[in-house]
Scaffold this motif. Structure first.
Motif, mmCIF file in Angstrom:
data_model
loop_
_atom_site.group_PDB
_atom_site.id
_atom_site.type_symbol
_atom_site.label_atom_id
_atom_site.label_comp_id
_atom_site.label_asym_id
_atom_site.label_seq_id
_atom_site.Cartn_x
_atom_site.Cartn_y
_atom_site.Cartn_z
ATOM 1 N N CYS A 72 -5.662 11.203 14.809
ATOM 2 C CA CYS A 72 -5.302 11.637 13.462
ATOM 3 C C CYS A 72 -6.069 10.792 12.457
ATOM 4 O O CYS A 72 -6.424 9.645 12.734
ATOM 5 N N TYR A 73 -6.342 11.395 11.324
ATOM 6 C CA TYR A 73 -7.138 10.766 10.272
ATOM 7 C C TYR A 73 -6.227 10.422 9.111
ATOM 8 O O TYR A 73 -5.480 11.273 8.625
ATOM 9 N N LEU A 74 -6.269 9.155 8.685
ATOM 10 C CA LEU A 74 -5.460 8.693 7.560
ATOM 11 C C LEU A 74 -6.326 8.752 6.307
ATOM 12 O O LEU A 74 -7.178 7.891 6.079
ATOM 13 N N GLU A 75 -6.112 9.772 5.502
ATOM 14 C CA GLU A 75 -6.999 10.075 4.380
ATOM 15 C C GLU A 75 -7.023 8.952 3.342
ATOM 16 O O GLU A 75 -8.081 8.640 2.782
ATOM 17 N N ASN A 76 -5.875 8.336 3.076
ATOM 18 C CA ASN A 76 -5.785 7.355 1.993
ATOM 19 C C ASN A 76 -6.708 6.163 2.194
ATOM 20 O O ASN A 76 -7.318 5.665 1.246
ATOM 21 N N ASN A 77 -6.803 5.678 3.425
ATOM 22 C CA ASN A 77 -7.644 4.498 3.674
ATOM 23 C C ASN A 77 -8.797 4.788 4.620
ATOM 24 O O ASN A 77 -9.482 3.869 5.070
ATOM 25 N N GLN A 78 -9.015 6.052 4.926
ATOM 26 C CA GLN A 78 -10.120 6.496 5.774
ATOM 27 C C GLN A 78 -10.122 5.763 7.115
ATOM 28 O O GLN A 78 -11.160 5.351 7.618
ATOM 29 N N GLN A 79 -8.933 5.641 7.682
ATOM 30 C CA GLN A 79 -8.790 5.061 9.013
ATOM 31 C C GLN A 79 -8.489 6.162 10.026
ATOM 32 O O GLN A 79 -8.017 7.247 9.679
ATOM 33 N N ILE A 80 -8.769 5.874 11.278
ATOM 34 C CA ILE A 80 -8.540 6.802 12.378
ATOM 35 C C ILE A 80 -7.564 6.157 13.344
ATOM 36 O O ILE A 80 -7.692 4.975 13.672
ATOM 37 N N VAL A 81 -6.592 6.925 13.802
ATOM 38 C CA VAL A 81 -5.680 6.460 14.845
ATOM 39 C C VAL A 81 -5.940 7.301 16.088
ATOM 40 O O VAL A 81 -5.930 8.535 16.027
ATOM 41 N N ILE A 87 -0.350 13.100 18.933
ATOM 42 C CA ILE A 87 -0.044 12.222 17.801
ATOM 43 C C ILE A 87 0.114 13.060 16.548
ATOM 44 O O ILE A 87 -0.536 14.106 16.398
ATOM 45 N N ALA A 88 0.988 12.618 15.650
ATOM 46 C CA ALA A 88 1.167 13.289 14.354
ATOM 47 C C ALA A 88 1.537 12.242 13.317
ATOM 48 O O ALA A 88 2.182 11.238 13.630
ATOM 49 N N VAL A 89 1.132 12.477 12.084
ATOM 50 C CA VAL A 89 1.411 11.556 10.985
ATOM 51 C C VAL A 89 2.110 12.331 9.866
ATOM 52 O O VAL A 89 1.813 13.508 9.636
ATOM 53 N N ASN A 90 3.054 11.683 9.178
ATOM 54 C CA ASN A 90 3.724 12.350 8.057
ATOM 55 C C ASN A 90 3.144 11.872 6.728
ATOM 56 O O ASN A 90 2.216 11.055 6.690
ATOM 57 N N ALA A 91 3.689 12.364 5.634
ATOM 58 C CA ALA A 91 3.157 12.055 4.305
ATOM 59 C C ALA A 91 3.310 10.581 3.947
ATOM 60 O O ALA A 91 2.591 10.069 3.085
#
Length: 380
Positions: free
Chosen positions: A278-287, A319-323
């Motif tokens: 999953c891609y974390l848009e706010n800090n441009q990190q990848i999990v 994997i899933a990420v919420n807001a």
């Protein structure tokens, strides 16, 4: 009982009404999360007597979540206490509670949302629509499937005969198109900024691109294909208009640019296959989640591994990420784990059975399921 005393300073990024004066304070070593929450409530009430505070807080020291007494935490993490100890506090994540289980008729391999309903895709090809209360409203019969991707009311599925299908749920299940693939399709993703575009990751490491605006007589032809990985692509996510994030059995993560037809960046996990991303848009990190039970956090800009977490003794599956940036990962041990990646261990283990193959967030609910044909619904 431990009689140690520590000088601490509480800090937070919460709104102003939840911030306390930056004064140092002495606290007892036998205080745990609940005790420290009560202390923060008292301090806040003293500074804002007209406001009521009853929130539970989570606490972090050096980015690690406090899940024991303060003294045990400091000792086990070998934290120096000669200087003032800085403790960050945030609103606590409540422990998820099992609300219900919903019985399906085959393995669950994808879960999504359809308006106010739950959409579940099964390995026998069935697409099942459930109410929020768990009542099965409709079951659509389709072909035996390898993978499903759900985006709003669009469903992309890959199949054992090396085909990809696109369908839409309105009042019924509408068949849009079918296309051929050069090898098994293992995953797919859609361009959320141009929903006519989607791609499929294949068993031979290719990304195959399709354009729904070019469908003729319910047949869709691939418009481009690129060799991105040396082995099977296990997961993909369209993260920007022309960039697709992919993971593979070849132990690498790629950011592929469709416009330039090239790999912009490649990250190497070295020791284990990537199963989900999953891609974390706010800090441009990848999990990334891995076959050996580890989670890895990457800096996509610096192309560096930031941190490694041990989540499970079994292979992780999705994997899933919420807001709010909270992560859930499902595992072959049947369970799903809720993470705040500032901590070293999961916040909570959500118990299931068999092999958990898929997980997702729907509002404040966590849903997961797999080989027992049960959909677990937890309230947060």
């Amino acid at each position: 009982m431990n009689n140690s005393e520590y000088i601490v300073k509480f800090v937070t990024s919460l709104p102003q009404e939840y911030q306390i004066s930056n004064n140092e304070i002495a606290v007892q070593g036998d205080m745990n999360q609940g005790d420290l929450s009560s202390l923060i409530q008292q301090l806040l009430s003293a500074e804002n007597p007209d406001q009521e505070y009853n929130q539970l807080f989570d606490f972090f020291i050096n980015g690690i979540s406090l899940r024991s007494t303060l003294h045990e935490f400091i000792t086990s993490n070998e934290i120096a206490t000669e200087k003032t100890l800085q403790i960050e506090y945030l609103f606590a994540v409540p422990e998820p509670k099992l609300k219900q289980t919903i019985n399906m008729n085959d393995w669950i391999i994808a879960i999504g949302r359809l308006n106010n309903h739950i959409l579940t895709c099964l390995s026998n090809g069935d697409i099942v629509v459930c109410s929020e209360k768990g009542k099965i409203l409709k079951t659509y019969k389709t072909k035996l499937a390898k993978s499903f991707t759900i985006f709003e009311n669009i469903i992309i599925s890959t199949h054992w005969d090396c085909t990809v299908r696109v369908q839409r749920i309105t009042d019924n299940l509408e068949f849009i198109a079918q296309g051929s693939l050069p090898s098994y399709g293992e995953c797919s993703c859609i361009n959320k900024k141009n929903t006519n575009e989607f791609c499929v990751g294949t068993a031979n490491g290719e990304l195959i691109f399709f354009d729904l605006s070019a469908v003729q007589k319910q047949v869709i032809e691939m418009v481009q294909n690129f060799k991105v990985h040396q082995q099977q692509i296990t997961c993909c996510q369209w993260i920007r208009n022309s960039t697709i994030l992919t993971g593979s059995y070849d132990h690498s993560i790629c950011l592929f640019n469709k416009r330039t037809e090239s790999i912009n960046k490649q990250l190497f996990a070295k020791d284990s296959a990537i199963i989900g991303l999953c891609y974390l848009e706010n800090n441009q990190q990848i999990v990334s989640v891995h076959e050996d039970g580890y989670i890895k956090l990457w800096d996509s800009l610096g192309e560096q591994l930031i941190k490694i977490y041990k989540s499970s003794l079994s292979q992780l599956t999705s994997i899933a990420v919420n807001a709010n940036g909270q992560i859930i990962v499902s595992s072959m041990d049947g369970n799903t784990y809720l993470w705040d990646l500032r901590g070293e261990v999961p916040l909570y283990q959500l118990n299931g059975e068999g092999k958990a193959m898929a997980c997702t967030w729907i509002d404040n609910k966590i849903l997961f399921g797999g080989s027992t044909n049960k959909l677990y619904v937890y309230n947060c």
